[in-house]
Design a protein around this motif. Structure first.
Motif, PDB file in Angstrom:
ATOM      1  N   LEU B 160       0.657  -1.088   0.152  1.00 48.93           N
ATOM      2  CA  LEU B 160      -0.137  -0.038   0.024  1.00 48.93           C
ATOM      3  C   LEU B 160       0.820   1.054  -0.034  1.00 48.93           C
ATOM      4  N   PRO B 164       4.491   0.711  -3.717  1.00 51.72           N
ATOM      5  CA  PRO B 164       4.395   1.691  -4.839  1.00 51.72           C
ATOM      6  C   PRO B 164       4.937   2.926  -4.550  1.00 51.72           C
ATOM      7  N   ILE B 346       2.020   7.697   4.488  1.00 56.84           N
ATOM      8  CA  ILE B 346       0.932   7.607   3.279  1.00 56.84           C
ATOM      9  C   ILE B 346      -0.351   7.308   3.787  1.00 56.84           C
ATOM     10  N   LEU B 347      -0.014   6.038   4.865  1.00 57.01           N
ATOM     11  CA  LEU B 347      -1.375   5.328   5.466  1.00 57.01           C
ATOM     12  C   LEU B 347      -2.049   6.488   6.617  1.00 57.01           C
ATOM     13  N   THR B 352       1.724  12.198   0.741  1.00 54.13           N
ATOM     14  CA  THR B 352       1.100  11.368  -0.344  1.00 54.13           C
ATOM     15  C   THR B 352       2.218  10.457  -1.084  1.00 54.13           C
ATOM     16  N   LEU B 353       1.460   9.353  -1.754  1.00 55.48           N
ATOM     17  CA  LEU B 353       2.338   8.684  -2.648  1.00 55.48           C
ATOM     18  C   LEU B 353       3.481   9.192  -3.655  1.00 55.48           C
ATOM     19  N   PRO B 354       2.936  10.005  -4.428  1.00 54.26           N
ATOM     20  CA  PRO B 354       3.830  11.060  -5.003  1.00 54.26           C
ATOM     21  C   PRO B 354       5.030  11.687  -4.296  1.00 54.26           C
TER      22      PRO B 354
END
Lengths: 102, 400
Positions: B160, B164, B346-347, B352-354
């Motif tokens: 998650l 990524p 992120i969780l 954020t992911l990016p």
């Protein structure tokens, strides 16, 4: 398979609309009642962060779908909100090895 | 984002190294202690211990040690043998000498036993450290950088957050002309059709599916998937689910080719490292732990390894630095000293992911320029090499 707009207040995340499981974004406790996109879920046991619960009723033999990918087959009927793991899911490829319970 | 300029140590084969390591290499377990005693007297320098324990010859192990001793991050190699083992020490010494690196071979029996060999080895390493310290770093293009990725101690958060995020970093690297290698065909079981759709050619797509089918058959014979009990405790239910998370490390780029241990990708792009042996099942599990895979990524030329962990792995590696990307926020809080990146943010909605993907990429470049990773600072220099057998790559595996 990330999602960039997770909010800490949310309890559950469905990674893709097609999924029949949701991910716990925080520890869930037994008996907890949650609403996921209008579906009423009742959590049947403590669920750790990142683990899965059923997002809908899942019949035995059904494919478990996460992030729109098949990740295994249900070995029993799973009620909405119930924990989804090795006790009610098997691999479509190779058996999962877990340590014997002490 | 503005990319920093890189620098590295120029090698005779045209590649550049981001570290200047002296490797001390045991060529059989009987020489392990002597080699370790030599290496450990330089524990605050980049003197790393690698080797092969077996006495019977193995083409894979021979190839692996040659690729590792001539890796761009290696500046000199000391080979330590007992003297009667089956390893082709003369061949290895010639290959390292041909690469332009200083190399010395010591046989314990010829040198006069443990004490004399340790003394001779220490003298040689000390001289080499002084010699290679005079080498200067030269400008290095991002297209010369090779990065490998692995996940270990995975839990349900790995797929998650950290995986990524590393996929985002891989996409940035490939876009900049660099080389990215992802691995473990046994942990892509269930993802074969998705992966084949990303292949550069239909023939490569077929080869990717064949790799995964080989892995599934190999693990089925052994009776276990590449799946540890800790993975299940961490919420992963099946090998397919673990694969789904592992697959995210590869990012979104087109897949340019397949390599096997010791084969360097011919040019930039995203490659799959096929780690499962060819032919009938022999010599046991494809990779008995994470470091076996890390060593194979490094033998393919990886300068840096991106390692995602949810449960909390602590390992590093000999030769190439390992960057730890921690997927699980609780694990990060418990083991922050071992972790380079807190992807669990992120969780929890703290990043954020990016953003985390860009952080991983920026850190990769900083480490390439000499910044120490957590595992380097803690002197994690794990290494393992066991018996395996591979056949040549199929014709569709590498780009034309």
């Amino acid at each position: 398979m990330g999602n960039s707009d997770l909010a800490p207040s949310r309890a559950l995340l469905k990674l893709a609309p097609q999924d029949n499981v949701a991910i716990a974004l925080r520890p869930l406790h037994a008996g907890e009642r949650l609403d996921l996109d209008g579906v009423a879920l009742v959590v049947d046991r403590a669920v750790a962060i990142g683990h899965k619960v059923a997002a809908q009723a899942i019949p035995p033999g059904a494919t478990i779908v996460k992030y729109n990918c098949p990740i295994g087959l249900a070995t029993a009927a799973i009620a909405p909100g119930h924990y989804v793991h090795v006790h009610n899911v098997k691999s479509g490829y190779l058996p999962t090895y877990v340590l014997p319970t002490p | 984002m503005t990319l920093p300029s890189l620098s590295g140590y120029a090698r005779a084969d045209g590649r550049k190294g981001i570290r200047n390591v002296v490797v001390v290499v045991y060529l059989v377990e009987c020489a392990h202690h002597v080699a370790r005693e030599i290496a450990e007297s330089f524990r605050d320098s980049d003197v790393h211990l690698v080797g092969f324990p077996g006495c019977y010859p193995n083409a894979y192990a021979r190839e692996m040690l040659e690729r590792l001793c001539t890796h761009p991050n290696v500046g000199a190699a000391l080979l330590v043998s007992l003297g009667c083992e089956g390893f082709d020490r003369h061949g290895l010494r010639s290959a390292v000498a041909a690469s332009g690196r200083p190399v010395q071979a010591l046989g314990i029996q010829d040198t006069g036993g443990t004490r004399k060999t340790i003394e001779a080895g220490r003298d040689w390493v000390e001289a080499m450290l002084a010699e290679i310290a005079t080498q200067a770093r030269e400008p290095m293009a991002l297209s010369e950088l090779v990065v490998g990725t692995i996940c270990g101690g995975s839990d349900a958060t790995s797929g998650l957050t950290a995986n990524p995020a590393m996929g985002v970093a891989f996409d940035l690297l490939v876009k900049a002309g660099g080389t990215a290698i992802f691995e473990e065909t046994g942990e892509l079981i269930g993802m074969e059709h998705l992966m084949a759709e990303r292949a550069a050619t239909p023939e490569l797509g077929t080869a990717l599916k064949q790799c995964v089918a080989k892995a599934a058959a190999y693990y089925a014979t052994l009776g276990y998937a590449s799946f540890a009990p800790g993975n299940a405790e961490g919420g992963l239910t099946t090998i397919e689910e673990k694969s789904l998370g592992a697959y995210a490390k590869s990012g979104q780029s087109r897949i340019a080719g397949i390599v096997k241990p010791g084969i360097a990708p011919p040019r930039g792009g995203l490659y799959l490292l096929d780690v499962v042996p060819d032919g009938e099942v022999r010599f046991g599990f494809p990779n008995i732990n994470d470091n076996a895979e890390i060593a194979e990524l490094i033998a393919c030329g990886a300068h840096v390894i991106l390692f995602s962990t949810g449960r909390g792995s602590v390992v590093g590696s000999a030769i190439s630095p390992v960057i730890k990307v921690c997927a699980n926020p609780d694990t990060y809080r418990r083991m922050a000293d071992d972790m380079d990146v807190d992807a669990g943010s992120i969780l929890e909605g703290r990043a954020t992911l990016p953003e985390v993907g860009r952080e991983v990429f920026a850190l990769t470049l900083a480490v390439a320029n000499g910044a120490a990773t957590r595992s380097e600072a803690l002197r994690h220099r794990e290494f393992i090499l066991t018996y395996k057998r591979f056949e040549a790559l199929g014709p569709a595996c590498l780009p034309m």
